[in-house]
Scaffold this motif. Sequence first.
Motif, PDB file in Angstrom:
ATOM      1  N   ASP A 230       1.115  -1.225  -0.195  1.00  0.00           N
ATOM      2  CA  ASP A 230      -0.270   0.163  -0.005  1.00  0.00           C
ATOM      3  C   ASP A 230       1.280   1.062  -0.131  1.00  0.00           C
ATOM      4  O   ASP A 230       2.152   1.571   0.264  1.00  0.00           O
ATOM      5  CB  ASP A 230      -0.904   0.575   0.657  1.00  0.00           C
TER       6      ASP A 230
ATOM      7  N   THR B 117      -4.261   5.940   3.095  1.00  0.00           N
ATOM      8  CA  THR B 117      -3.657   4.867   2.313  1.00  0.00           C
ATOM      9  C   THR B 117      -4.402   4.312   1.199  1.00  0.00           C
ATOM     10  O   THR B 117      -5.511   3.499   1.086  1.00  0.00           O
ATOM     11  CB  THR B 117      -3.632   4.145   3.275  1.00  0.00           C
ATOM     12  N   TRP B 118      -3.478   4.177   0.710  1.00  0.00           N
ATOM     13  CA  TRP B 118      -4.125   3.239  -1.052  1.00  0.00           C
ATOM     14  C   TRP B 118      -3.862   2.066  -1.049  1.00  0.00           C
ATOM     15  O   TRP B 118      -2.581   2.003  -1.195  1.00  0.00           O
ATOM     16  CB  TRP B 118      -3.739   4.818  -1.907  1.00  0.00           C
ATOM     17  N   VAL B 119      -4.629   1.380  -1.209  1.00  0.00           N
ATOM     18  CA  VAL B 119      -3.870  -0.348  -1.472  1.00  0.00           C
ATOM     19  C   VAL B 119      -3.584  -0.303  -3.058  1.00  0.00           C
ATOM     20  O   VAL B 119      -5.132  -0.280  -3.884  1.00  0.00           O
ATOM     21  CB  VAL B 119      -5.079  -1.275  -0.697  1.00  0.00           C
TER      22      VAL B 119
ATOM     23  N   ASN C  55      -8.362  -4.064  -4.012  1.00  0.00           N
ATOM     24  CA  ASN C  55      -7.383  -3.100  -3.774  1.00  0.00           C
ATOM     25  C   ASN C  55      -8.399  -2.418  -4.224  1.00  0.00           C
ATOM     26  O   ASN C  55      -8.900  -2.017  -4.455  1.00  0.00           O
ATOM     27  CB  ASN C  55      -6.241  -3.175  -5.318  1.00  0.00           C
ATOM     28  N   SER C  56      -7.348  -0.790  -4.443  1.00  0.00           N
ATOM     29  CA  SER C  56      -8.650   0.546  -4.038  1.00  0.00           C
ATOM     30  C   SER C  56      -9.123   0.592  -5.216  1.00  0.00           C
ATOM     31  O   SER C  56      -9.617   1.152  -5.331  1.00  0.00           O
ATOM     32  CB  SER C  56      -7.163   1.192  -3.796  1.00  0.00           C
TER      33      SER C  56
ATOM     34  N   LYS D  70      -8.453  -4.527   2.678  1.00  0.00           N
ATOM     35  CA  LYS D  70      -7.911  -4.666   3.362  1.00  0.00           C
ATOM     36  C   LYS D  70      -8.222  -5.017   4.969  1.00  0.00           C
ATOM     37  O   LYS D  70      -7.736  -5.096   5.816  1.00  0.00           O
ATOM     38  CB  LYS D  70      -6.764  -3.473   3.112  1.00  0.00           C
TER      39      LYS D  70
END
Length: 156
Positions: free
Chosen positions: A51, A59-61, A94-95, A132
């Motif tokens: 991340d 926070t970007w996954v 994911n994001s 996440k």
Amino acid sequence: MNINITCAAFKEGEPIPPKHCCVDADISPALHWDLSELSIPDKGSIALIFDDPDAPGGTWVHWLIFNLPPETSNLPEMVMPREELENGARQGSNSWGTIGYRGPCPPSGTHRYFFKIYALDTKLDLRPGATKEELLEAMEEHIIGEGKIMGFFTRK
């Protein structure tokens, strides 16, 4: 217990090559970790979170993998975006809302990116595509070792 994690593409604190970012091939890098100091039970597993804590909205996954077999000590370059891998491991969302690796792609400037590895005393009862937050909640009280490596990427 700390786990030493290394990446074939970059060393701790170095730039992540464009090949592993959105400006190029956008493929996952090869990763290796040393579990020799740990005693992971047969019913245990390995999880990975990749991340970006510097993203403007939080926070970007970029990548989630969990339920890697306990004897796993590496991931090859270019892990395919499948819900379940050949070894039974599962990938989370994911994001972007997709399954699998999506590389660094900051809107501007330089961002830090962390590959975090976790040794767990159990397999996780999570579906492919888990978030996440779901992964972190499921890992609670099951982490017996962890490690991380940080690289950065600058978007021109």
